[in-house]
Design a protein around this motif. Structure first.
Motif, short mmCIF file in Angstrom:
data_model
loop_
_atom_site.label_atom_id
_atom_site.label_comp_id
_atom_site.label_asym_id
_atom_site.label_seq_id
_atom_site.Cartn_x
_atom_site.Cartn_y
_atom_site.Cartn_z
N THR A 18 0.84 -1.19 0.00
CA THR A 18 0.00 0.00 0.00
C THR A 18 0.88 1.24 0.00
OG1 THR A 18 -0.17 0.01 2.43
CG2 THR A 18 -1.93 -1.08 1.20
N PHE A 19 0.38 2.29 -0.64
CA PHE A 19 1.05 3.59 -0.58
C PHE A 19 0.44 4.35 0.59
CE2 PHE A 19 1.23 8.12 -1.35
CZ PHE A 19 2.56 8.31 -1.66
N VAL A 20 1.32 4.92 1.43
CA VAL A 20 0.87 5.62 2.62
C VAL A 20 1.44 7.03 2.62
CG1 VAL A 20 0.82 5.62 5.15
CG2 VAL A 20 0.87 3.45 3.89
N ALA A 21 0.59 8.01 2.88
CA ALA A 21 1.05 9.38 3.10
C ALA A 21 0.91 9.66 4.59
CB ALA A 21 0.23 10.38 2.29
N LEU A 22 2.02 10.06 5.21
CA LEU A 22 2.08 10.19 6.66
C LEU A 22 2.49 11.61 7.02
CD1 LEU A 22 1.85 8.20 9.14
CD2 LEU A 22 4.35 8.15 9.10
N ASP A 23 1.67 12.29 7.81
CA ASP A 23 2.05 13.59 8.38
C ASP A 23 2.69 13.30 9.75
OD1 ASP A 23 0.94 15.12 6.27
OD2 ASP A 23 -1.05 14.82 7.14
N PHE A 24 3.86 13.88 10.00
CA PHE A 24 4.54 13.52 11.24
C PHE A 24 5.41 14.66 11.76
CE2 PHE A 24 7.58 12.70 7.96
CZ PHE A 24 8.81 13.04 8.50
#
Length: 211
Positions: A18-24
């Motif tokens: 899966t492609f994941v976009a993560l704000d961190f």
């Protein structure tokens, strides 16, 4: 370890391919933010995150949030007391001072961050340890997107993983995990140091610590 999570419903869940976009945001061992809040896009399961952080993300969906605390062994490793380099004073600008940090690239193309420990009349002592080595790192995150990865994204992630493994085999990671850092070195906040904006010529160690 995982400290806390806030789950919401989502069509897709974080998992292999899966492609994941993560704000961190990342915090150091003293609880100070060492990165601006930013977004990272990656293919899950391709070694682009620390394994402990990937484990915490597994099964989450878009909108889920969490806080994960990583021990040094799960993040940037323990400090290596042997990772000290002595360099000719002439390689540095006149105003160099203890606490300054510089970037250099070794023969394999890996970026090293060099912290100035001491400045003498003829030499400068540098610390090659990662700035967050030996520290417990806290990551506050929110999953902003989860979807099946495209074939192009999978191919790019596989290529990046292969390059990281080759780099590790060549001994260019200074003991840090093969996984790409959660926060790239060039994005670390300058904080109390003078930062990474200067790069002295010729500061490229011929060997790595432990060689």
């Amino acid at each position: 370890r995982s400290d806390r999570f806030f789950a919401m419903s989502s069509e897709y869940q974080v998992g292999p391919d899966t492609f994941v976009a993560l704000d961190f945001t990342v915090f150091d061992g003293e609880g100070e933010a060492v990165s601006e809040a930013e977004r990272l896009g990656f293919v899950f399961g391709r070694g682009q995150l620390f394994p402990a952080l990937e484990q915490a993300l597994d099964g989450l969906g878009t909108g889920d949030r969490g806080v994960v605390t990583l021990a040094p062994r799960d993040a940037y490793g323990e400090r290596d007391p042997q990772a000290i380099l002595e360099v000719d004073r002439a390689e540095f600008p006149p105003e160099v001072a203890p606490g300054d940090r510089f970037e250099a690239e070794n023969d394999a193309g890996a970026v090293l961050v060099l912290k100035v420990l001491d400045v003498g009349p003829d030499t400068v002592n540098l610390d090659l340890n990662h700035p967050l080595a030996g520290q417990e790192v806290r990551v506050e995150f929110a999953v902003s997107e989860v979807r099946p990865a495209t074939s192009e994204e999978l191919a790019a992630a596989d290529a990046a993983l292969e390059a990281a493994q080759d780099q590790s085999a060549a001994g260019t990671t200074n003991g840090t995990p093969v996984a790409a850092p959660v926060i790239p070195l060039d994005r670390l906040l300058r904080g109390r140091t003078r930062g990474y904006e200067r790069s002295p010529a010729g500061v490229t160690p011929a060997t790595q610590p432990g060689d």
